[in-house]
Design an enzyme around this catalytic site. Sequence first.
Site, PDB file in Angstrom:
ATOM      1  N   GLY A   1      -6.864   1.631 -11.134  1.00 35.50           N
ATOM      2  CA  GLY A   1      -6.873   3.002 -11.630  1.00 35.50           C
ATOM      3  C   GLY A   1      -6.407   3.994 -10.579  1.00 35.50           C
ATOM      4  N   ASP A   2      -6.837   3.780  -9.340  1.00 33.13           N
ATOM      5  CA  ASP A   2      -6.393   4.648  -8.246  1.00 33.13           C
ATOM      6  C   ASP A   2      -4.897   4.507  -7.996  1.00 33.13           C
ATOM      7  OD1 ASP A   2      -8.800   5.978  -7.261  1.00 33.13           O
ATOM      8  OD2 ASP A   2      -9.481   3.987  -6.685  1.00 33.13           O
TER       9      ASP A   2
END
Length: 409
Positions: free
Chosen positions: A176-177
């Site tokens: 996600g990052d």
Amino acid sequence: MITQAVQPLLRTLRVLELGHFVAAPFATRVLADLGADVIKVEPPGAGDPARSWGLQIDGRSVWWSVHGRNKRSVTLNLKEPAARALVLRLVAHCDVVIENYRAGQLDKWGLGPAELAKARPGIVVVRISGYGQTGPEAAKPGFGVIGEAKGGLRYLCAYPPEVSPLPPVRMGISLGDSVSGLYGAIGALAAVIDQRASGTVEPRVIDVALGESVLSLLEGCLPEYSLSGKIREPMGSGIATAAPTNAYLCSDGGWLLIAANSDPLFRALAKAMGQPALADDARFVDNPARVANARELDRLIGVWTAAMTMDQALTLVEAAGVPSSKIATIADVAADPQYRARGMVTEISDPVLGPLLHPGVVPVVEGQDRNAQIRWTGPSVGQHTAEVLGGLLGVTPDELNALAKRGIT
């Protein structure tokens, strides 16, 4: 054919990173790898908390060697007004600022887009946060794993409940990052192109939310639900729309991924299996039939692969022209001849760690030496403070010493 070396694509771009952990630093690493001058601001002392993650050798994070590469590290204590004043002076020399503090934090410090634009008219500000800069949840904290859950991806990373009652699994990396970082880098470049074309003096603000970045990856899940009410469910290692596409165990314990998800590919696989009649079986004659009978088809393929080693099975499937791969461990990746030939796995000399393997720069820029794009490994905390503050701002050595004594740098 290109006959001369191509200069770094982003050599005219300077980026100020006010980031920590993963998302913003990933965005800036992408830009730095392509030649941008990235100045990373870290708190004095320990620096970015991500420096303490992963394997440590002689007090240095091995992961940081990659995560911080090609950046210049400057220490500034942003809790101090004098440090924030120096940030604004640095912004005057930059094209882009990338940050991933909780929404509103930089504004509280007087470093919001309006203030940054006063220092550098037309500045591009990329803001990466858990939930975005607006909306009822904007103030909530979030990490990549939270974005993966909120964005709907984590739900899909499981086996069907009748196969396993265990909870959905993490992807194994901060996906996600990293995806948010990629969107931040893309947004930054798009905004810079527009700013340079238009000459605008207004700040260009790029708002990236972790959950939204993940949600954008979910193919047709949302429109399918809106029209049919159907929720896409976990499928384990297969997929719901094509078959066969799955991982099959071999006799030596390796998992072979086979994606024979078209009629010609399945016919080629059936022939490689020594069972050409499978391609004419009513249960497997076309993709809708194979999807409806995927469990039985996977069982038959699994019986076939289980009688062979990974190398034996892979040789047969590749000879048939069917997309396939061993599910690689990082040891497999490190030795992979394709990655080695293209410099995607390359040996770099780290000043503390010595020789170690780095992933190459992505994408490949034809005409550039891929290895040479890694100009240096992740710097030590504040390694470039004197170089940057002195070179860009004219801060003298005596002034630097005074700033350090006051806890500003």
